[in-house]
Write an enzyme that holds these catalytic residues in place. Structure first.
Site, PDB file in Angstrom:
ATOM      1  N   HIS A  38       2.359   2.175 -11.818  1.00 44.71           N
ATOM      2  CA  HIS A  38       0.841   1.227 -11.786  1.00 44.71           C
ATOM      3  C   HIS A  38       0.172   1.883 -11.027  1.00 44.71           C
ATOM      4  CE1 HIS A  38       3.477  -0.098  -7.944  1.00 44.71           C
ATOM      5  NE2 HIS A  38       2.308   0.375  -7.356  1.00 44.71           N
ATOM      6  N   GLU A  56       0.816   5.785  -9.683  1.00 42.97           N
ATOM      7  CA  GLU A  56       1.825   6.066  -8.960  1.00 42.97           C
ATOM      8  C   GLU A  56       3.211   5.841  -9.529  1.00 42.97           C
ATOM      9  OE1 GLU A  56       3.248   3.465  -5.353  1.00 42.97           O
ATOM     10  OE2 GLU A  56       0.995   2.873  -5.626  1.00 42.97           O
ATOM     11  N   HIS A  90       5.320   6.914   2.258  1.00 46.34           N
ATOM     12  CA  HIS A  90       5.104   5.935   3.250  1.00 46.34           C
ATOM     13  C   HIS A  90       5.801   6.485   4.332  1.00 46.34           C
ATOM     14  CE1 HIS A  90       3.654   2.596   0.620  1.00 46.34           C
ATOM     15  NE2 HIS A  90       4.777   2.726  -0.157  1.00 46.34           N
TER      16      HIS A  90
END
Length: 102
Positions: A38, A56, A90
């Site tokens: 997306h 990504e 992350h």
């Protein structure tokens, strides 16, 4: 050798290429798995070496290509011309943000 290190995870250039190819193939056929790839809006303001609209797609530490379910922490970022922008994670970032892999 590691082309990118996300936290303690080492990714080879071939692993990055495989993830990018899988993500771009889905993008180019207007398909997705578990909502990936997306659009990636680069809220963090990374200085990527290529321009364009970014997307990504998960890159998995197992070395397998992402086919759904848990995406893990790491992402390959590519543009709409199938150029690699970077690898981000992350891991080590606060909340839902990303930091660059090294």
């Amino acid at each position: 050798a590691c082309a990118a290190t996300c936290g303690t995870v080492c990714y080879t250039s071939s692993a990055i290429s495989s993830a990018q190819a899988a993500g771009y193939n889905l993008y180019s056929t207007n398909d997705d798995v578990s909502n990936y790839p997306h659009e990636y809006h680069n809220y963090e303001g990374f200085d990527f070496p290529v321009s364009g609209t970014y997307y990504e797609f998960p890159i998995l530490k197992s070395g397998k290509v992402y086919t759904g379910s848990s995406p893990g922490a790491d992402r390959v970022i590519f543009n709409d011309d199938d150029e690699l922008a970077g690898v981000i994670t992350h891991t080590g970032a606060s909340g839902n943000n990303f930091v660059a892999c090294t």
